[in-house]
Design a protein around this motif. Sequence first.
Motif, short mmCIF file in Angstrom:
data_model
loop_
_atom_site.label_atom_id
_atom_site.label_comp_id
_atom_site.label_asym_id
_atom_site.label_seq_id
_atom_site.Cartn_x
_atom_site.Cartn_y
_atom_site.Cartn_z
N LEU A 1 0.90 -1.27 -0.28
CA LEU A 1 -0.74 -0.43 -0.12
C LEU A 1 0.90 0.94 0.32
O LEU A 1 1.90 1.00 0.66
N ASN A 2 0.55 1.95 -0.97
CA ASN A 2 1.69 2.90 -0.75
C ASN A 2 0.94 4.75 -0.82
O ASN A 2 0.29 4.77 -1.94
N VAL A 3 1.16 5.05 -0.52
CA VAL A 3 0.34 6.68 -0.36
C VAL A 3 0.70 7.34 -1.43
O VAL A 3 1.58 8.24 -1.90
N ILE A 4 0.10 7.88 -2.73
CA ILE A 4 -0.04 8.33 -4.01
C ILE A 4 -0.54 9.94 -3.79
O ILE A 4 0.22 10.78 -4.73
N ASP A 5 -1.50 9.73 -3.26
CA ASP A 5 -1.85 11.93 -3.56
C ASP A 5 -2.31 11.44 -2.17
O ASP A 5 -3.34 11.18 -1.37
N LYS A 6 -2.44 13.28 -1.51
CA LYS A 6 -3.05 13.81 -0.66
C LYS A 6 -4.94 14.94 -1.38
O LYS A 6 -4.31 15.41 -2.38
N ILE B 1 -4.45 5.63 -1.80
CA ILE B 1 -3.71 4.65 -1.29
C ILE B 1 -4.11 3.76 -2.95
O ILE B 1 -4.23 3.20 -2.83
N HIS B 2 -2.27 3.76 -3.40
CA HIS B 2 -2.21 2.53 -4.52
C HIS B 2 -2.02 1.49 -3.64
O HIS B 2 -1.68 1.52 -3.02
N VAL B 3 -2.89 0.22 -4.53
CA VAL B 3 -3.41 -1.01 -3.77
C VAL B 3 -2.56 -1.68 -4.70
O VAL B 3 -2.64 -1.91 -5.87
N THR C 1 -7.16 1.19 -5.84
CA THR C 1 -6.68 2.47 -5.53
C THR C 1 -8.02 2.53 -4.44
O THR C 1 -9.28 1.95 -4.59
N VAL C 2 -8.03 2.97 -2.49
CA VAL C 2 -8.24 3.34 -1.80
C VAL C 2 -8.32 4.81 -1.43
O VAL C 2 -7.21 5.58 -1.50
N ILE C 3 -9.49 5.63 -1.30
CA ILE C 3 -9.36 6.80 -0.79
C ILE C 3 -9.86 6.19 0.84
O ILE C 3 -10.69 6.22 0.72
N ALA C 4 -9.26 6.67 1.28
CA ALA C 4 -8.65 6.74 2.99
C ALA C 4 -9.34 7.97 3.72
O ALA C 4 -8.38 8.54 3.51
N ILE C 5 -9.56 8.27 4.81
CA ILE C 5 -10.40 9.70 5.49
C ILE C 5 -9.40 8.72 6.55
O ILE C 5 -10.16 9.04 7.46
N PRO C 6 -8.13 9.67 7.42
CA PRO C 6 -7.53 9.33 8.32
C PRO C 6 -8.18 10.77 9.57
O PRO C 6 -9.31 11.06 9.19
N PRO C 7 -8.17 9.79 10.71
CA PRO C 7 -8.44 10.88 11.81
C PRO C 7 -8.40 12.48 11.91
O PRO C 7 -6.65 12.93 11.41
#
Length: 146
Positions: A108-113, A122-124, A139-145
Amino acid sequence: MLLGKNNRIGKTFEQVEVGDSIQITEKIEDQQLLLYLGLTNDSNPLFIQHDYASRTEFGRPIVPTVLLNGIITSTISKYLPGPGSRIMELALQFPGILYHYETIHIVLNVIDKRESIQGIMIHVEGRNLSTDELIVTGTVIAIPPK
């Protein structure tokens, strides 16, 4: 940061950097498959019945894609960005097949904010550890805390 005794918060949007990554390697065992089937009430014999699967193009039982999806989303929830995060969007493809007792290696690699939603993309990529066959990508879009 701790909340209570054992509850930690994952990385916030500000703390996550493009390029942050995590790798996980997981062997798929009967226990995981049986738990998945029990929780979802999925009765597809392709996932558990060896005699049925032997008569299909696959020749033996395959791992349900939703189980792989769960490994990916739980890795995000546990590690990157971690506890308190949530999944907003999943866009995954499953070009390969993973069989029972095989091992998958997922990167899993963060590719954009995305400032507008305070989310990270996150690229998977998941590959069969023994054959290097591509099993899952997307890809996955996640919302951090917060």
